[in-house]
Design a protein around this motif. Structure first.
Motif, PDB file in Angstrom:
ATOM      1  N   LEU A   1      10.291   6.311 -12.688  1.00  0.00           N
ATOM      2  CA  LEU A   1      10.185   7.345 -11.658  1.00  0.00           C
ATOM      3  C   LEU A   1       8.715   7.678 -11.491  1.00  0.00           C
ATOM      4  CD1 LEU A   1      12.115  10.709 -11.422  1.00  0.00           C
ATOM      5  CD2 LEU A   1       9.652  10.728 -11.803  1.00  0.00           C
ATOM      6  N   VAL A   2       8.300   7.906 -10.236  1.00  0.00           N
ATOM      7  CA  VAL A   2       6.897   8.232  -9.953  1.00  0.00           C
ATOM      8  C   VAL A   2       6.852   9.371  -8.943  1.00  0.00           C
ATOM      9  CG1 VAL A   2       4.636   7.309  -9.331  1.00  0.00           C
ATOM     10  CG2 VAL A   2       6.424   5.745 -10.143  1.00  0.00           C
ATOM     11  N   ILE A   3       6.032  10.386  -9.230  1.00  0.00           N
ATOM     12  CA  ILE A   3       5.837  11.477  -8.272  1.00  0.00           C
ATOM     13  C   ILE A   3       4.353  11.756  -8.133  1.00  0.00           C
ATOM     14  CG2 ILE A   3       6.187  13.234 -10.076  1.00  0.00           C
ATOM     15  CD1 ILE A   3       7.359  15.046  -7.848  1.00  0.00           C
ATOM     16  N   ASN A   4       3.907  11.894  -6.888  1.00  0.00           N
ATOM     17  CA  ASN A   4       2.504  12.202  -6.623  1.00  0.00           C
ATOM     18  C   ASN A   4       2.230  13.672  -6.926  1.00  0.00           C
ATOM     19  OD1 ASN A   4       1.730   9.611  -5.688  1.00  0.00           O
ATOM     20  ND2 ASN A   4       2.596  10.059  -3.676  1.00  0.00           N
ATOM     21  N   LEU A   5       1.209  13.918  -7.717  1.00  0.00           N
ATOM     22  CA  LEU A   5       0.827  15.288  -8.042  1.00  0.00           C
ATOM     23  C   LEU A   5      -0.126  15.863  -7.008  1.00  0.00           C
ATOM     24  CD1 LEU A   5       0.334  14.873 -11.892  1.00  0.00           C
ATOM     25  CD2 LEU A   5       2.407  15.492 -10.623  1.00  0.00           C
ATOM     26  N   GLU A   6      -0.655  15.021  -6.173  1.00  0.00           N
ATOM     27  CA  GLU A   6      -1.527  15.390  -5.057  1.00  0.00           C
ATOM     28  C   GLU A   6      -1.466  14.235  -4.076  1.00  0.00           C
ATOM     29  OE1 GLU A   6      -5.734  15.207  -6.346  1.00  0.00           O
ATOM     30  OE2 GLU A   6      -4.921  14.390  -8.215  1.00  0.00           O
ATOM     31  N   GLU A   7      -2.072  14.398  -2.915  1.00  0.00           N
ATOM     32  CA  GLU A   7      -2.077  13.272  -1.981  1.00  0.00           C
ATOM     33  C   GLU A   7      -2.702  12.055  -2.667  1.00  0.00           C
ATOM     34  OE1 GLU A   7      -2.909  13.426   2.454  1.00  0.00           O
ATOM     35  OE2 GLU A   7      -4.758  12.491   1.723  1.00  0.00           O
ATOM     36  N   SER A   8      -2.002  10.943  -2.621  1.00  0.00           N
ATOM     37  CA  SER A   8      -2.431   9.773  -3.383  1.00  0.00           C
ATOM     38  C   SER A   8      -2.341   8.509  -2.544  1.00  0.00           C
ATOM     39  CB  SER A   8      -1.574   9.603  -4.644  1.00  0.00           C
ATOM     40  OG  SER A   8      -1.671  10.740  -5.476  1.00  0.00           O
TER      41      SER A   8
ATOM     42  N   ILE B   1       0.884  -1.165   0.000  1.00  0.00           N
ATOM     43  CA  ILE B   1       0.000   0.000   0.000  1.00  0.00           C
ATOM     44  C   ILE B   1       0.920   1.213   0.000  1.00  0.00           C
ATOM     45  CG2 ILE B   1      -0.208   0.103   2.528  1.00  0.00           C
ATOM     46  CD1 ILE B   1      -3.050   1.178   2.144  1.00  0.00           C
ATOM     47  N   ILE B   2       0.585   2.211  -0.808  1.00  0.00           N
ATOM     48  CA  ILE B   2       1.445   3.380  -0.975  1.00  0.00           C
ATOM     49  C   ILE B   2       0.618   4.630  -0.702  1.00  0.00           C
ATOM     50  CG2 ILE B   2       3.069   4.554  -2.491  1.00  0.00           C
ATOM     51  CD1 ILE B   2       2.991   2.085  -4.299  1.00  0.00           C
ATOM     52  N   ILE B   3       1.065   5.443   0.242  1.00  0.00           N
ATOM     53  CA  ILE B   3       0.373   6.693   0.574  1.00  0.00           C
ATOM     54  C   ILE B   3       1.415   7.798   0.682  1.00  0.00           C
ATOM     55  CG2 ILE B   3      -1.121   7.885   2.215  1.00  0.00           C
ATOM     56  CD1 ILE B   3      -2.140   5.179   3.168  1.00  0.00           C
ATOM     57  N   GLY B   4       1.129   8.940   0.070  1.00  0.00           N
ATOM     58  CA  GLY B   4       2.072  10.042   0.181  1.00  0.00           C
ATOM     59  C   GLY B   4       1.456  11.353  -0.265  1.00  0.00           C
ATOM     60  N   PRO B   5       2.013  12.467   0.224  1.00  0.00           N
ATOM     61  CA  PRO B   5       1.523  13.794  -0.157  1.00  0.00           C
ATOM     62  C   PRO B   5       2.054  14.205  -1.520  1.00  0.00           C
ATOM     63  CG  PRO B   5       3.379  14.029   1.319  1.00  0.00           C
ATOM     64  CD  PRO B   5       3.115  12.548   1.199  1.00  0.00           C
ATOM     65  N   SER B   6       1.592  15.336  -1.996  1.00  0.00           N
ATOM     66  CA  SER B   6       2.114  15.906  -3.232  1.00  0.00           C
ATOM     67  C   SER B   6       3.626  16.067  -3.117  1.00  0.00           C
ATOM     68  CB  SER B   6       1.463  17.264  -3.492  1.00  0.00           C
ATOM     69  OG  SER B   6       2.072  17.925  -4.580  1.00  0.00           O
ATOM     70  N   GLY B   7       4.336  15.647  -4.155  1.00  0.00           N
ATOM     71  CA  GLY B   7       5.786  15.759  -4.160  1.00  0.00           C
ATOM     72  C   GLY B   7       6.515  14.522  -3.696  1.00  0.00           C
ATOM     73  N   SER B   8       5.800  13.614  -3.047  1.00  0.00           N
ATOM     74  CA  SER B   8       6.432  12.362  -2.632  1.00  0.00           C
ATOM     75  C   SER B   8       6.454  11.391  -3.801  1.00  0.00           C
ATOM     76  CB  SER B   8       5.676  11.742  -1.448  1.00  0.00           C
ATOM     77  OG  SER B   8       4.338  11.428  -1.824  1.00  0.00           O
ATOM     78  N   GLY B   9       7.241  10.358  -3.695  1.00  0.00           N
ATOM     79  CA  GLY B   9       7.297   9.384  -4.772  1.00  0.00           C
ATOM     80  C   GLY B   9       8.553   8.547  -4.716  1.00  0.00           C
ATOM     81  N   SER B  10       8.852   7.891  -5.822  1.00  0.00           N
ATOM     82  CA  SER B  10      10.023   7.018  -5.925  1.00  0.00           C
ATOM     83  C   SER B  10      10.909   7.515  -7.057  1.00  0.00           C
ATOM     84  CB  SER B  10       9.599   5.573  -6.201  1.00  0.00           C
ATOM     85  OG  SER B  10       8.795   5.059  -5.158  1.00  0.00           O
ATOM     86  N   SER B  11      12.193   7.762  -6.755  1.00  0.00           N
ATOM     87  CA  SER B  11      13.126   8.142  -7.808  1.00  0.00           C
ATOM     88  C   SER B  11      13.450   6.923  -8.663  1.00  0.00           C
ATOM     89  CB  SER B  11      14.385   8.752  -7.196  1.00  0.00           C
ATOM     90  OG  SER B  11      14.956   7.863  -6.253  1.00  0.00           O
ATOM     91  N   PHE B  12      14.227   7.118  -9.711  1.00  0.00           N
ATOM     92  CA  PHE B  12      14.427   6.062 -10.700  1.00  0.00           C
ATOM     93  C   PHE B  12      14.947   4.770 -10.069  1.00  0.00           C
ATOM     94  CE2 PHE B  12      14.269   9.383 -14.011  1.00  0.00           C
ATOM     95  CZ  PHE B  12      13.404   8.730 -14.891  1.00  0.00           C
ATOM     96  N   HIS B  13      14.289   3.676 -10.411  1.00  0.00           N
ATOM     97  CA  HIS B  13      14.683   2.356  -9.950  1.00  0.00           C
ATOM     98  C   HIS B  13      14.123   1.309 -10.895  1.00  0.00           C
ATOM     99  CE1 HIS B  13      10.612   2.856  -8.342  1.00  0.00           C
ATOM    100  NE2 HIS B  13      10.541   1.528  -8.288  1.00  0.00           N
ATOM    101  N   ILE B  14      14.598   0.095 -10.766  1.00  0.00           N
ATOM    102  CA  ILE B  14      14.061  -1.068 -11.474  1.00  0.00           C
ATOM    103  C   ILE B  14      13.465  -1.996 -10.438  1.00  0.00           C
ATOM    104  CG2 ILE B  14      14.666  -3.105 -12.851  1.00  0.00           C
ATOM    105  CD1 ILE B  14      16.894  -1.449 -14.127  1.00  0.00           C
ATOM    106  N   ASP B  15      12.296  -2.521 -10.707  1.00  0.00           N
ATOM    107  CA  ASP B  15      11.619  -3.350  -9.718  1.00  0.00           C
ATOM    108  C   ASP B  15      12.417  -4.616  -9.399  1.00  0.00           C
ATOM    109  OD1 ASP B  15       9.569  -1.658  -9.177  1.00  0.00           O
ATOM    110  OD2 ASP B  15       8.113  -2.607 -10.479  1.00  0.00           O
ATOM    111  N   PRO B  16      12.248  -5.137  -8.188  1.00  0.00           N
ATOM    112  CA  PRO B  16      13.126  -6.205  -7.693  1.00  0.00           C
ATOM    113  C   PRO B  16      12.918  -7.542  -8.392  1.00  0.00           C
ATOM    114  CG  PRO B  16      11.326  -5.826  -6.163  1.00  0.00           C
ATOM    115  CD  PRO B  16      11.238  -4.735  -7.194  1.00  0.00           C
TER     116      PRO B  16
END
Length: 533
Positions: free
Chosen positions: A437-444, A341-356
């Motif tokens: 890369l993924v960044i939340n544009l709003e709380e998500s 489960i992933i929860i975060g405010p605007s601006g949060s996210g994951s920088s570049f990576h490759i899934d495990p």
């Protein structure tokens, strides 16, 4: 809208991260920022002054026709809720425009001025909160460095874990949590400004925490979108060729879409702690934090055991039909972590990576929206530097920093990234090996799962038996034996499956090498036909 007049480019800050974890720049001009002077050689840490405000730039000053200029000139907007000051710190490029031509940073550091800002902060990170507080009174320079928010964030997380109530700044949070008898009101509100202090590192940390995403960073949407596609077509067109796709309508009927708001989650998960960065927090405490925080790398709630902790959450959604073949399931409780489960405010996210573990993934947005960038396995994103063995990745400190310094370069690339905004009710398929890369544009709020299908089984087995698999495999305690356990479990559950897939792969490879009809009858050297029987 608040504006910065001019932004100049410079090298980015980088940080290393271990790729086996799931979670998986800069001289900038700020002459729109009026500065109050502080001439005293030493400053009291508790001194408080109201923060300065950025200048509102009239529309007619935005350039011809009111249009925004390219990066490096106009076009950057600050968040209206962001802190409107950085202690008066300016980017280093402004020093060349200053009449004094002196950087007060150096005078206040003495012989330590030879150290880079990053190294100096690394050293200060070894100090306690009390030591930082004392050192902040020594000079204007130490006041700036000792109030750097990431230092206090680390102290809070180390001393309090997830048992803290965010108090507007990490320094105030530390004092309130570790020294409750102290009057938190005496802690500076980070409003004191220092004259003629130039630091790219400090300024950009503040800038990245307060910048809005530029419209041109969000415009490109070149992902394939599908609705109502059959499983067979999905496998044939996307899973087997390893291509991303955005799927619409496959979350219809999810209870989570109706129920998962803050009130429901806080009530349903009362007292339960979820993984947030290096600590575990209660949802109510995390939401209290996310409502107030403005930092370049907000803490991200990313929990792999939410279904076990709160079983009802696992029953509020179902795996979309395209991803129901999950062969890691043969390992039962020994399977690596696979859903979050992933929860975060605007601006949060994951920088570049490759899934495990060379797995593919799907990510479903339940509330909010996310900006995605994906690069194919053979294209390393600009500004990203993986180690030769793939165990570590060096990349910019924050996601906004990457956009500021590297996104523009991708416009001229022959192999442009796949981009989209994934909105509520949409699912994105992330193929194995793709950088993203993924960044939340709003709380998500989102659910994501990694899985192994027949199309990807051989790749996963190859990954798990690499010589350095013990450093690359993630999500399980037994990294060394995962390959053998998985292969044996597949052989027991699906006898002959691996051999059949290997045979099909060999036949497909042979077909790709087989000459076409015209190649078989044309002698390219002689320029004439030949017969081949």
């Amino acid at each position: 809208m608040l504006r910065l007049r001019t932004l100049l480019s410079s090298p980015s800050r980088k940080r290393k991260k271990n790729r086996k974890t799931r979670r998986k720049t800069r001289a900038t001009r700020s002459d729109a920022v009026p500065r109050r002077r502080c001439d005293d050689d030493t400053v009291a840490d508790g001194l408080r002054q109201p923060p300065h405000q950025l200048e509102n730039v009239p529309e007619e000053e935005e350039g011809e026709g009111g249009e925004e200029e390219e990066d490096g000139e106009l076009g950057f907007h600050l968040k209206s809720s962001g802190r409107s000051n950085a202690h008066g710190v300016q980017p280093l490029g402004n020093l060349f425009l200053s009449p004094s031509a002196a950087n007060s940073r150096n005078a206040g550091l003495g012989t330590l001025q030879k150290l880079t800002d990053e190294l100096l902060l690394e050293i200060l990170g070894l100090l306690s909160g009390t030591q930082l507080g004392i050192l902040a009174t020594v000079s204007k320079s130490f006041y700036i460095f000792c109030n750097h928010e990431p230092l206090w964030r680390n102290l809070v997380l180390e001393a309090l874990g997830g048992d803290f109530s965010y108090n507007g700044s990490w320094k105030s949070t530390y004092v309130a949590g570790c020294h409750p008898s102290f009057d938190v009101g005496r802690v500076g509100d980070l409003g004191l400004e220092i004259r003629d202090f130039y630091s790219d590192y400090i300024f950009q940390s503040w800038l990245c925490a307060n910048l809005e995403m530029k419209p041109e960073w969000l415009e490109r949407d070149n992902i394939v979108r599908k609705r109502g596609v059959s499983v067979e077509e999905f496998v044939r067109s996307f899973e087997e060729p390893n291509k991303p796709v955005l799927l619409e309508g496959c979350m219809d009927g999810w209870l989570a879409l109706e129920k998962w708001n803050r009130d429901y989650l806080v009530k349903t998960c009362a007292g339960v702690r979820f993984s947030v960065g290096p600590v575990e927090m209660r949802l109510e405490d995390y939401f209290h934090y996310s409502d107030q925080v403005r930092e370049e790398r907000p803490l991200y709630l990313f929990d792999p055991k939410f279904g076990e902790k709160v079983p009802v959450l696992g029953s509020d959604y179902e795996v979309p039909v395209y991803f129901r073949e999950d062969l890691f399931g043969v390992l039962g409780n020994e399977r690596p972590d696979y859903r979050w489960i992933i929860i975060g405010p605007s601006g949060s996210g994951s920088s570049f990576h490759i899934d495990p573990n060379s797995t593919s993934a799907w990510n479903a947005v339940i509330t909010g929206s996310k900006k995605w960038l994906l690069f194919p396995p053979d294209v390393v994103p600009p500004g990203v530097h993986p180690s030769p063995d793939g165990a570590e990745v060096a990349c910019p400190v924050s996601i906004i920093e990457w956009f500021m310094n590297f996104y523009g370069a991708t416009k001229s690339w022959k192999k442009k990234p796949v981009e989209c905004i994934c909105k509520t009710g949409e699912v994105i398929f992330v193929p194995r090996g793709w950088w993203h890369l993924v960044i939340n544009l709003e709380e998500s709020i989102a659910i994501t799962q990694n899985y192994v299908s027949s199309s990807n089984l051989l790749n996963v087995l190859d990954f798990l038996k690499k010589p350095n698999a013990s450093t690359l495999v993630s999500g399980t305690r037994d990294r060394v034996n995962l390959h053998d356990k998985f292969k044996n479990a597949i052989d027991a559950k699906f006898p002959g499956k691996i051999d059949q897939l290997m045979l099909e792969a060999e036949e497909k490879a042979a077909l790709q090498k087989k000459p076409s009809f015209w190649d078989s009858v044309t002698d390219s050297k002689a320029g004439a036909f030949k017969f081949s029987f």
